[in-house]
Design a protein around this motif. Sequence first.
Motif, PDB file in Angstrom:
ATOM      1  N   ASP A 296       0.854  -1.197   0.000  1.00 45.25           N
ATOM      2  CA  ASP A 296       0.000   0.000   0.000  1.00 45.25           C
ATOM      3  C   ASP A 296       0.891   1.248   0.000  1.00 45.25           C
ATOM      4  OD1 ASP A 296      -2.180   1.601   0.325  1.00 45.25           O
ATOM      5  OD2 ASP A 296      -2.459   1.176   2.456  1.00 45.25           O
TER       6      ASP A 296
ATOM      7  N   GLN B 170       0.761   4.194  -1.069  1.00 41.34           N
ATOM      8  CA  GLN B 170       0.243   5.572  -0.995  1.00 41.34           C
ATOM      9  C   GLN B 170      -0.106   6.002   0.432  1.00 41.34           C
ATOM     10  OE1 GLN B 170       0.552   7.634  -3.442  1.00 41.34           O
ATOM     11  NE2 GLN B 170       1.359   5.877  -4.594  1.00 41.34           N
ATOM     12  N   ASP B 171      -0.081   5.081   1.366  1.00 35.13           N
ATOM     13  CA  ASP B 171      -0.477   5.423   2.734  1.00 35.13           C
ATOM     14  C   ASP B 171       0.755   5.819   3.544  1.00 35.13           C
ATOM     15  OD1 ASP B 171      -1.369   5.512   5.349  1.00 35.13           O
ATOM     16  OD2 ASP B 171      -2.797   3.881   5.079  1.00 35.13           O
ATOM     17  N   ASP B 172       0.747   7.054   4.060  1.00 42.44           N
ATOM     18  CA  ASP B 172       1.919   7.561   4.772  1.00 42.44           C
ATOM     19  C   ASP B 172       2.155   6.854   6.117  1.00 42.44           C
ATOM     20  OD1 ASP B 172      -0.583   9.140   5.417  1.00 42.44           O
ATOM     21  OD2 ASP B 172       0.736   9.756   7.057  1.00 42.44           O
TER      22      ASP B 172
ATOM     23  N   LYS C  40       9.608  10.242   3.217  1.00 40.96           N
ATOM     24  CA  LYS C  40       8.574   9.623   2.370  1.00 40.96           C
ATOM     25  C   LYS C  40       7.186   9.885   2.970  1.00 40.96           C
ATOM     26  CE  LYS C  40       9.713   5.526   0.565  1.00 40.96           C
ATOM     27  NZ  LYS C  40      10.053   4.119   0.646  1.00 40.96           N
TER      28      LYS C  40
ATOM     29  N   LEU D 210       3.873  11.997   1.464  1.00 42.05           N
ATOM     30  CA  LEU D 210       2.560  11.388   1.263  1.00 42.05           C
ATOM     31  C   LEU D 210       1.459  12.072   2.056  1.00 42.05           C
ATOM     32  CD1 LEU D 210       3.571   7.616   1.299  1.00 42.05           C
ATOM     33  CD2 LEU D 210       2.700   8.878  -0.652  1.00 42.05           C
TER      34      LEU D 210
END
Length: 441
Positions: free
Chosen positions: A36, A38-40, A65, A69
């Motif tokens: 996953d 896209q999940d910070d 990172k 995000l």
Amino acid sequence: MSDPILGLLKTKASEAFKQGDFTTARSLYSHSVDIDPQDDTHPLNRSLMNLRLTRWSDAEEDATKALALCQCTKNDHKQKAYYRRCQARREMGDIVGAQNDLKAFASTGGARDLVDAEQKKIDSSITTPQLVPAHQSLLLESKSAPSERTYFIDDAGNKGLGAFAARDIHRGDLILTEKPLLPFPHNSPSRTELRLAMDNLSPTDLLVFLSLKNTRPDRGDTIDGIYKTNAFANGGIVIEASRFNHSCRPNARYSYHEATNRQRIFALTYIPEGEEIFVSYLASRNVYGATRNQRQAALRAKQNFLCSCAACGLDRQLSLESDRRRTEIRSIWDRMPTFNPRTDGRAYLQIVVRAINLMKEEGYWADADDFANEAAALCSMHADWESAKYWHGIVYETRVAEFGKDSAHTFKARRDFEDPRSIDHPYAGVFHGQTFADIRL
Ligand SMILES: C[S@@+](CC[C@H](N)C(=O)[O-])C[C@H]1O[C@@H](n2cnc3c(N)ncnc32)[C@H](O)[C@@H]1O
């Protein structure tokens, strides 16, 4: 829809974290990052593990990172990310970077006492960057084979990983015996059963499970994908055994030994040191009695791969010959029940001999016991005990190689060989007058 494994990864990672096992927790969060991206939350969590493991530059990278995000939306995430990056940068001697992050932490509402404490550390820190300590390997690589081992796991080209002979292995040698990680008494547990079993895994066992190949990552259900790629009929998930690749002309065979709850692999042929060890993923007649196209279709449907084994890779002419042999073996098997055992005994035994010889020509006759067993039964019906013993001997020898001396299949074959008259067959000894001593392999 999000992959159901994400919840499990979070639970198991915090379990590992509470136990102080930051390495396992970090690896579990790495799977979340991959699944996953896209999940910070995932890089943010991993940055904390990196701090605990003194992996400063990884911690910095993860915090950066996470910041990229979460953008402006999640203030508490931003705070955590700045705070973690500040600590990582300070440890690496990047005082300017640490100071900037601390300012950003404070301006996004970071707790005053934390700001003060961190400022003190920055002020007193030595400008010389500390060396990043060598850290533990995070990959659950298979350990390199100790010399007494029969196999080792290595790169098997387009097939991914595979198992190779660590020494010369002889027919009937036990190559592996392994307790299932996720045992299931049947081949297709429901999603709920699978999920419940996964919940009971320790964080490290979950990592081991996740190290297995998934040929269906596109389907968005990692647990299901890994299970379908690796599960054994009887025995569920068995980690090391799962690394053995398939061949339509296998040199080894797996079987589940119920008495000890172990998946085992025995050598069907001599396997020289260094050679790849192959099992068959398809049940007996679906291998020795099927053409290349049929086998490939079955493997594609079952496990979603295109078989590149030696038998499937034959050139056109040799492949046609192989197909002809396998088709004939299959047709012999299918025709056997149509023979009248009273009158057609000789013809029956002759086609058994033909089938086994075709198997030998095909280079895969481990399943000769299927036919030899029928031959023994026929000889028993005619009270030709000498011939029955001969065929039982072949069944016994074959089963030792397939399943080991201590399997239930082999015990039965041995009893029949030692005392053919004790065979449990409704027509044993009912016909008289024919002998088959001249029909042998
Ligand atoms: C149970 S895993 C075997 C171990 C796997 N190679 C790994 O890297 O973990 C099964 C997968 O290995 C690959 N594989 C096994 N036998 C193969 C073969 N004969 N030809 C091509 N791929 C094969 C396929 O991707 C298959 O879905």
